[in-house]
Design a protein around this motif. Structure first.
Motif, PDB file in Angstrom:
ATOM      1  N   MET A 282     -78.237 -12.930 -17.305  1.00 33.41           N
ATOM      2  CA  MET A 282     -77.397 -12.108 -17.013  1.00 33.41           C
ATOM      3  C   MET A 282     -75.681 -12.461 -16.958  1.00 33.41           C
ATOM      4  SD  MET A 282     -78.958  -9.996 -13.955  1.00 33.41           S
ATOM      5  CE  MET A 282     -78.148  -8.522 -13.872  1.00 33.41           C
ATOM      6  N   HIS A 283     -74.918 -11.837 -17.331  1.00 27.35           N
ATOM      7  CA  HIS A 283     -73.671 -12.298 -17.508  1.00 27.35           C
ATOM      8  C   HIS A 283     -72.627 -11.044 -17.539  1.00 27.35           C
ATOM      9  CE1 HIS A 283     -69.789 -13.952 -18.955  1.00 27.35           C
ATOM     10  NE2 HIS A 283     -70.144 -15.283 -18.742  1.00 27.35           N
ATOM     11  N   CYS A 284     -71.641 -10.919 -16.613  1.00 22.00           N
ATOM     12  CA  CYS A 284     -70.593  -9.696 -16.497  1.00 22.00           C
ATOM     13  C   CYS A 284     -69.747  -9.718 -17.834  1.00 22.00           C
ATOM     14  CB  CYS A 284     -69.893  -9.953 -15.296  1.00 22.00           C
ATOM     15  SG  CYS A 284     -68.888 -11.399 -15.253  1.00 22.00           S
ATOM     16  N   LEU A 285     -69.852 -10.596 -18.737  1.00 21.58           N
ATOM     17  CA  LEU A 285     -69.089 -10.487 -20.001  1.00 21.58           C
ATOM     18  C   LEU A 285     -67.362 -10.171 -19.677  1.00 21.58           C
ATOM     19  CD1 LEU A 285     -71.062  -7.927 -22.221  1.00 21.58           C
ATOM     20  CD2 LEU A 285     -71.084 -10.515 -21.905  1.00 21.58           C
ATOM     21  N   PRO A 286     -66.644 -10.493 -20.692  1.00 22.00           N
ATOM     22  CA  PRO A 286     -67.021 -11.340 -21.724  1.00 22.00           C
ATOM     23  C   PRO A 286     -67.272 -12.740 -21.704  1.00 22.00           C
ATOM     24  CG  PRO A 286     -64.637 -11.248 -21.666  1.00 22.00           C
ATOM     25  CD  PRO A 286     -65.200 -10.520 -20.396  1.00 22.00           C
ATOM     26  N   ALA A 287     -68.191 -13.330 -22.330  1.00 26.78           N
ATOM     27  CA  ALA A 287     -68.371 -14.726 -22.235  1.00 26.78           C
ATOM     28  C   ALA A 287     -67.766 -15.621 -23.377  1.00 26.78           C
ATOM     29  CB  ALA A 287     -70.074 -14.900 -22.467  1.00 26.78           C
ATOM     30  N   ASP A 288     -67.661 -16.753 -23.244  1.00 33.29           N
ATOM     31  CA  ASP A 288     -67.287 -17.752 -23.871  1.00 33.29           C
ATOM     32  C   ASP A 288     -68.216 -18.209 -25.201  1.00 33.29           C
ATOM     33  OD1 ASP A 288     -64.804 -17.512 -22.780  1.00 33.29           O
ATOM     34  OD2 ASP A 288     -64.309 -19.813 -22.918  1.00 33.29           O
ATOM     35  N   ARG A 289     -68.586 -17.483 -26.199  1.00 36.08           N
ATOM     36  CA  ARG A 289     -69.764 -17.583 -26.901  1.00 36.08           C
ATOM     37  C   ARG A 289     -69.881 -19.065 -27.587  1.00 36.08           C
ATOM     38  NH1 ARG A 289     -72.866 -13.264 -29.249  1.00 36.08           N
ATOM     39  NH2 ARG A 289     -72.566 -11.619 -28.171  1.00 36.08           N
ATOM     40  N   ASN A 290     -71.091 -19.417 -27.514  1.00 35.92           N
ATOM     41  CA  ASN A 290     -71.240 -20.803 -27.857  1.00 35.92           C
ATOM     42  C   ASN A 290     -70.413 -22.048 -27.198  1.00 35.92           C
ATOM     43  OD1 ASN A 290     -73.218 -20.091 -29.644  1.00 35.92           O
ATOM     44  ND2 ASN A 290     -71.383 -19.132 -31.077  1.00 35.92           N
ATOM     45  N   ILE A 291     -69.963 -21.684 -25.883  1.00 28.31           N
ATOM     46  CA  ILE A 291     -69.273 -22.556 -25.070  1.00 28.31           C
ATOM     47  C   ILE A 291     -69.855 -22.425 -23.701  1.00 28.31           C
ATOM     48  CG2 ILE A 291     -67.250 -23.091 -23.926  1.00 28.31           C
ATOM     49  CD1 ILE A 291     -65.679 -22.404 -26.559  1.00 28.31           C
ATOM     50  N   GLU A 292     -69.953 -21.265 -23.192  1.00 27.14           N
ATOM     51  CA  GLU A 292     -70.470 -20.940 -22.018  1.00 27.14           C
ATOM     52  C   GLU A 292     -72.035 -20.553 -22.150  1.00 27.14           C
ATOM     53  OE1 GLU A 292     -68.212 -17.399 -20.482  1.00 27.14           O
ATOM     54  OE2 GLU A 292     -69.055 -17.699 -18.483  1.00 27.14           O
ATOM     55  N   VAL A 293     -72.498 -20.040 -23.254  1.00 27.72           N
ATOM     56  CA  VAL A 293     -73.832 -19.534 -23.650  1.00 27.72           C
ATOM     57  C   VAL A 293     -73.830 -19.485 -25.294  1.00 27.72           C
ATOM     58  CG1 VAL A 293     -73.109 -17.286 -23.624  1.00 27.72           C
ATOM     59  CG2 VAL A 293     -75.502 -17.709 -23.256  1.00 27.72           C
ATOM     60  N   THR A 294     -74.910 -19.776 -25.566  1.00 23.62           N
ATOM     61  CA  THR A 294     -75.153 -19.853 -27.129  1.00 23.62           C
ATOM     62  C   THR A 294     -75.510 -18.440 -27.542  1.00 23.62           C
ATOM     63  OG1 THR A 294     -77.569 -20.089 -27.003  1.00 23.62           O
ATOM     64  CG2 THR A 294     -76.271 -22.130 -27.239  1.00 23.62           C
TER      65      THR A 294
END
Lengths: 324, 324, 324
Positions: A282-294
């Motif tokens: 789960m994540h509320c978004l936005p995520a730092d893609r490939n930094i916070e999560v792949t």
């Protein structure tokens, strides 16, 4: 089903009883079915909600605005920059006056030390419900959506393990509101709550105490971990996201620098494999893609992020329909 | 009348059949009459459209927003600057999430090389129709409004000559979307299409090829001219407007400098006198007054610009009512 | 009750007859009761109002937007910065085009020397009513709300004394529109109008002459004072607020400097004690707290500022319901 909610503020879920929150979920599920069926549900015909934003928004603004339209009313997007707040409008005046024009006031004010205080002052002066669209301390609607999602995915949340974890991000120093509201509500619904964070990234002490007490009363549990990998082990749900180390320093650059020590706190497939096989991400978004999560994890089969985002709409409509 | 359009995207008119487009015009005329008569036509009661703008707008935003209200729904004006796109929301996420909240997503993204790509990515991820409010390649709703205007003014467009021409402007380097969408659709409806432009101001090669093919199939014609005055000769409709020389250079200052060689490409009374006596002057607005066109022409009896602008409303309502 | 108001502009109350304005107050009171009772009053179902703002706003935007929703329609908040006005859209084009999309156009343009001119040009070109949300000369809806408030508080306004006074503020150089519209309308309803200001802070000469003439016809009176304290003496209502010395200098820094000579023009308890015991304190807000007025006065029992702000909603709904 609680029927006395007209006029109530939603600033934190802590101020609502379990029975009242259960009513929210019950109505949210009904409204979700109604939308899927195209069944009219204009419970707020010609009513309007002021949405006052001191910070940017994608999901929050969109879900409140679309939600009000679906309920037959209107939500006004008010960027604080376009108002006369800089010319002197006080919180009390905003509450008094917007409360006379609108049928509800929703506010996002995330400034550390100021956000919750501002929302409380508006609520004190307002004759209509005040809804917290995220402050420095709480993000109740995000977490109501998260709870609905967990119920849909795993059924009864009691005894299930959720890992609320810090993760590294470089974009900006985010508020504590999501992890804080998470540990409060998840502990209240009998989950085994893990809070995983580096030493500099602690949450507010009284919130942690309340979460612990919630767990004790609900028959759930609450524990704190300091090791990123350990947080994943055997979890049913993981919620690793970034936040600023506000209790360590209020200086954003300093906070970013401290965060930089934890660049390996990224959610990847190896970590997900430590959790249960069908563990939800789960994540509320936005995520730092490939930094916070792949990408592999956030776009993968265990990611619940879109259903989670969708549920913002349904829980918010439920609270608005019940309170406004 | 085509009845299967629910859920369809409108990114370019090229992806809609003639019969489908004819249905749009049929409905647009009906909705225009309904508004003139004050006859209710709330075909989208309590539905909502996200309007995501990466670029400024007067007519587009106003006509979509007023149109949704007239149809009983709501259009949310979302300035991309107020969202969390800069914090990491991807095109796919916008499509997935906005598609769960709203009943349609309209986008204006005109950046050269990026706009159409972005809209396609959102559409790919969205469960609801995506409407192109202008990209770097197409501006379908402008051109549908233009076609309706021509039909109202000259009747059957077949065999009528339209001059789609470059004109000089100093304000900024505009996208190719208007002339490109124009030559595609006008050729498709059997008009004799002239594309008049200096050598540096060519349109995209594959668009020009498609326009030529459209003309061949419809019994119209397609020709390219390089002389401003020649474009006007004997035309039934002229549509001289500025655009940037994007295929020559992507550098905006360089483009402005090259444009400066063609300051005499201004539409004035002398040029209009070269066309047929009742030749219509069209422009999507805003025009650079007395640089791109003289006040005498744009405010004169042959100017169709306001009727053209009005028809934005009616064709957009038709597409929304049919697809959303 | 006047029944012929459909299509009328509201740019200044001076262009409406007493009988027409009385109809506005009659309808405003009815709509206020309807809202208090939760009685539907969707007189403008699916109609829409463009609200074009060239200047920031809290109350005006909120009350027009909420008001349109309550009437069953929609008001679009259009920040002029998001439009293509900077790309060349003229006032005439805005009137022509917005008038074809919307059912009414409301504008705030306060630039000295430009605001009223702009609104007039839009109105000239528009087929729908144009509503002045404040210009450099007039602020009619504020003053209609003020009049309704006075009627509610003191009953028949005839023979009551209102002190329209300059006060010092440091935030920014405000337009003359509030005091000018005040002296015009209050004199028209038979009040004894005092205009109190330092020599550099005079209002436009022709407005003052019209106010004097209004008083003569209505049986009220009009006088000009130069002493801050004198303005309060025996008054039934005081309305001390800041404005720029636009007729002395158009330079904002110079205006601020001149204003600085009058820092003692602050409304406090001592001054309020000079007026009648139940004298009302009015202000259109926001006020410079403890500079223009002390908290004690603005938050005290004689302050009418929130009721005054609320009445914006009701008078505006009345004018919209009658004209659109």
């Amino acid at each position: 089903m609680q029927t006395h909610l007209r006029g109530r503020d939603m600033i934190t879920t802590q101020e609502w009883t379990r029975s009242e929150l259960d009513s929210v979920f019950e109505v949210a599920k009904e409204l979700k079915r109604a939308r899927a069926l195209g069944k009219p549900h204009a419970h707020l015909r010609d009513k309007s909600l002021a949405m006052l934003f001191f910070f940017s928004s994608t999901r929050t603004r969109a879900s409140f605005e679309a939600g009000m339209t679906q309920l037959g009313g209107h939500a006004a997007f008010i960027d604080s920059e376009t108002t006369q707040i800089s010319h002197g409008d006080t919180a009390k005046e905003m509450g008094e006056i917007l409360g006379r024009y609108y049928d509800g006031i929703a506010i996002r004010q995330c400034d550390w030390g100021d956000g919750n205080k501002y929302i409380r002052e508006v609520a004190e002066a307002s004759r209509v419900p005040v809804l917290n669209m995220q402050c420095d301390v709480y993000h109740p609607f995000q977490i109501l959506a998260d709870m609905l999602t967990i119920m849909e995915k795993v059924g009864d949340p009691r005894g299930k393990t959720i890992n609320v974890s810090y993760a590294y991000a470089s974009s900006y120093q985010k508020p504590l509101s999501v992890p804080q509201s998470l540990i409060l509500l998840m502990a209240r619904y009998g989950m085994n709550v893990r809070l995983t964070a580096p030493p500099e990234f602690q949450l507010m002490g009284d919130i942690v105490e309340q979460a612990r007490e919630n767990a004790r009363r609900s028959g759930g549990s609450f524990e704190q971990l300091g090791d990123f990998d350990a947080g994943f082990k055997g979890a049913d749900v993981v919620y690793p996201k970034s936040w600023g180390c506000w209790l360590t320093t209020e200086d954003k650059e300093e906070s970013a620098k401290i965060g930089g020590k934890y660049k390996d706190w990224i959610t990847d497939s190896r970590r997900m494999a430590l959790a249960k096989e069908d563990c939800g991400y789960m994540h509320c978004l936005p995520a730092d893609r490939n930094i916070e999560v792949t990408d592999e994890v956030i776009d993968g089969p265990n990611s619940w992020v879109y259903d989670e985002a969708e549920n913002r709409l349904h829980v918010q409509k439920a609270v608005m329909a019940l309170t406004m």
